[in-house]
Design a protein around this motif. Structure first.
Motif, PDB file in Angstrom:
ATOM      1  N   LEU A 261      45.239  32.031  29.966  1.00 20.46           N
ATOM      2  CA  LEU A 261      44.824  33.187  29.815  1.00 20.46           C
ATOM      3  C   LEU A 261      45.198  34.309  31.472  1.00 20.46           C
ATOM      4  O   LEU A 261      45.840  34.756  31.792  1.00 20.46           O
ATOM      5  N   LEU A 262      43.582  33.144  31.733  1.00 15.26           N
ATOM      6  CA  LEU A 262      43.261  33.730  32.969  1.00 15.26           C
ATOM      7  C   LEU A 262      44.127  34.025  34.129  1.00 15.26           C
ATOM      8  O   LEU A 262      44.702  34.457  34.568  1.00 15.26           O
ATOM      9  N   ILE A 263      45.142  32.412  34.247  1.00 18.15           N
ATOM     10  CA  ILE A 263      45.998  32.213  35.439  1.00 18.15           C
ATOM     11  C   ILE A 263      47.239  33.556  35.314  1.00 18.15           C
ATOM     12  O   ILE A 263      47.853  33.776  36.638  1.00 18.15           O
ATOM     13  N   GLY A 269      48.429  40.751  37.906  1.00 20.25           N
ATOM     14  CA  GLY A 269      47.623  41.574  38.917  1.00 20.25           C
ATOM     15  C   GLY A 269      48.707  40.757  40.116  1.00 20.25           C
ATOM     16  O   GLY A 269      48.710  41.912  41.439  1.00 20.25           O
ATOM     17  N   ASP A 270      48.888  39.705  40.810  1.00 16.08           N
ATOM     18  CA  ASP A 270      49.622  39.725  41.940  1.00 16.08           C
ATOM     19  C   ASP A 270      50.760  40.297  41.706  1.00 16.08           C
ATOM     20  O   ASP A 270      50.892  40.935  42.585  1.00 16.08           O
ATOM     21  N   TYR A 271      51.763  40.456  41.154  1.00 14.77           N
ATOM     22  CA  TYR A 271      52.991  41.509  40.859  1.00 14.77           C
ATOM     23  C   TYR A 271      52.070  42.929  40.534  1.00 14.77           C
ATOM     24  O   TYR A 271      53.562  43.333  41.730  1.00 14.77           O
ATOM     25  N   ASN A 286      45.939  46.387  31.263  1.00 15.16           N
ATOM     26  CA  ASN A 286      44.520  45.755  31.558  1.00 15.16           C
ATOM     27  C   ASN A 286      44.370  45.236  33.381  1.00 15.16           C
ATOM     28  O   ASN A 286      42.618  45.393  33.556  1.00 15.16           O
ATOM     29  N   VAL A 287      44.977  45.725  34.438  1.00 18.85           N
ATOM     30  CA  VAL A 287      44.528  45.910  35.198  1.00 18.85           C
ATOM     31  C   VAL A 287      44.072  47.181  35.805  1.00 18.85           C
ATOM     32  O   VAL A 287      43.070  47.364  36.534  1.00 18.85           O
ATOM     33  N   GLY A 390      36.278  35.597  34.996  1.00 18.70           N
ATOM     34  CA  GLY A 390      37.152  35.910  35.898  1.00 18.70           C
ATOM     35  C   GLY A 390      38.344  36.843  36.561  1.00 18.70           C
ATOM     36  O   GLY A 390      38.676  37.201  37.380  1.00 18.70           O
ATOM     37  N   TRP A 391      38.460  37.737  35.149  1.00 17.84           N
ATOM     38  CA  TRP A 391      39.336  38.997  35.349  1.00 17.84           C
ATOM     39  C   TRP A 391      39.153  39.648  36.012  1.00 17.84           C
ATOM     40  O   TRP A 391      39.175  40.743  36.790  1.00 17.84           O
ATOM     41  N   ILE A 392      37.290  40.461  35.861  1.00 17.18           N
ATOM     42  CA  ILE A 392      36.909  41.309  36.322  1.00 17.18           C
ATOM     43  C   ILE A 392      36.549  40.385  38.057  1.00 17.18           C
ATOM     44  O   ILE A 392      36.451  41.747  39.030  1.00 17.18           O
ATOM     45  N   ASP A 393      36.257  39.768  38.030  1.00 17.79           N
ATOM     46  CA  ASP A 393      36.214  38.767  39.554  1.00 17.79           C
ATOM     47  C   ASP A 393      37.609  39.004  40.603  1.00 17.79           C
ATOM     48  O   ASP A 393      37.371  39.646  41.551  1.00 17.79           O
TER      49      ASP A 393
END
Length: 420
Positions: A261-263, A269-271, A286-287, A390-393
């Motif tokens: 899910l992180l991937i 996030g890139d989008y 979420n972002v 990972g998401w926060i990072d």
């Protein structure tokens, strides 16, 4: 001006982020960054009990959908289907406003099950709360979480009149949605949901917001695809919630699926970043939520307001820490006749504080995560910690890049975040 730094990690090495200039500062490996971080967060008043300013009313503990993973067990929370009586709804409003002070802001939410099964009580409670808020000279926001299938034209007028935030539970488009959120009969619900969503977003000069909430399960893990499809429907905000704990264990993500899910979130996030560069906003909440936390630089000790500033009222008038704890003794907080049980609330707030969560005490991300959903931790544990870190990072690094690209636009965006 803010003049401090955020510590974060690149390839497992610690660095500092200057949140004013957006620059990454290196060569701080010799500093205890966790202590540096925790000491410099804006302080909070841990000893002051939060004032309850938000109630969600389970006005209908029944539903017409048969969602396979439903935390409310098809809306009835493991009990018989029930509707909240009008008296209970009005008493809930009275309890919420019992010590309201001029100028404060409150929120009244309607949930279920499917709250539109009890439309009459929903309407009357809203009007009562609206008038009472005017008398007390306080501001009041209304929200409703709905599967959208029962929405009528009169509801659109109603949402417009009282400036609702309408959150639609929708898990994807077409078959993806239908395999998770069919009618109880097993019949497809997506076409009806889509019809109602379009009526919501196309209402002329609407004075309400339309949000999407999608639960990510084992059957709809392609988050970027879902985000793009829901974006086309015109939602003001799109929020994804991973299914970590369901009453029967169905559709909840395994630890491997949580890692994957992180991937998917990073793809989203890139989008978001690519669109930001092109002066477009992707309503990926979420972002936006994490970027807002970073930008506003405020320490969090609880992941949400559950049991503190927010509580939920069951159809029978009992108070619970949040809507996920309805009919669950572990989250019981009193009732609308006698008010909040102060000792239960105090015990809850002490035990749930991130300082008292053993797994959180040594975590570098604790002041942004604050320990994760209480209900999920209680009944599933913490299988998502690596995903959350990972998401926060990722978001910390994204914040740096966005700040360097257009600091003015980022500050405007985060200062006007639609769910801040």
């Amino acid at each position: 001006m803010q003049t401090d730094f955020y510590p974060f990690f690149v390839d497992n090495s610690p660095f500092l982020l200057d949140i004013v200039s957006g620059k990454i500062i290196y060569n701080y490996e010799g500093i205890d960054l966790i202590s540096y971080f925790n000491e410099r967060m804006l302080p909070e008043e841990k000893k002051v009990k939060p004032k309850v300013k938000s109630f969600s009313l389970s006005v209908a503990q029944k539903c017409n959908l048969g969602c396979t993973y439903c935390y409310a067990e098809q809306g009835n929370f493991g009990s018989k289907p029930d509707n909240m009586k009008l008296q209970a709804a009005l008493q809930s409003v009275d309890q919420l406003f019992s010590d309201a002070v001029n100028g404060e802001h409150y929120t009244l939410a309607f949930m279920g099950g499917e709250p539109l099964f009890n439309r009459e009580v929903l309407y009357k409670a809203t009007k009562y709360a609206f008038n009472k808020a005017k008398e007390k000279e306080i501001s009041l926001g209304f929200t409703i979480t709905t599967n959208a299938t029962l929405i009528r034209l009169e509801d659109l007028h109603f949402f417009h009149r009282y400036q609702f935030t309408v959150t639609v539970s929708i898990d994807g488009v077409g078959e993806v949605h239908d395999q998770l959120r069919p009618y109880i009969s097993g019949k497809s619900s997506f076409n009806k949901v889509k019809e109602k969503v379009l009526s919501l977003v196309n209402y002329p000069n609407r004075n309400y917001k339309v949000f999407a909430r999608a639960t990510v399960t084992t059957k709809n893990t392609e988050v970027l695809k879902t985000l793009q499809e829901l974006q086309k429907l015109g939602f003001h905000s799109i929020q994804f919630s991973p299914m970590l704990n369901s009453p029967n264990g169905k559709e909840q993500l395994s630890e491997e699926e949580i890692d994957n899910l992180l991937i998917e979130f990073k793809k989203c996030g890139d989008y978001f970043e690519e669109s930001f560069q092109n002066k477009k906003l992707i309503p990926f909440q979420n972002v936006l939520s994490i970027l807002s936390q970073i930008h506003n630089y405020k320490k969090q000790s609880y992941p949400c307001g559950a049991g503190g500033s927010y509580m939920s009222v069951s159809a029978s008038g009992e108070l619970y820490a949040c809507h996920r704890f309805v009919n669950d003794e572990n989250g019981y907080m009193g009732d609308i006749q006698n008010g909040i049980d102060a000792s239960k609330q105090e015990d809850w707030l002490i035990s749930k504080h991130s300082d008292n969560q053993v797994d959180c005490q040594s975590c570098w991300a604790r002041n942004l995560c604050a320990g994760s959903c209480h209900h999920e931790v209680m009944y599933r544990g913490r299988p998502a910690c690596n995903y959350i870190r990972g998401w926060i990072d990722y978001c910390l690094k994204l914040y740096v890049r966005l700040y360097q690209q257009d600091a003015t636009a980022l500050e405007y965006l985060l200062g006007n975040n639609m769910q801040s």
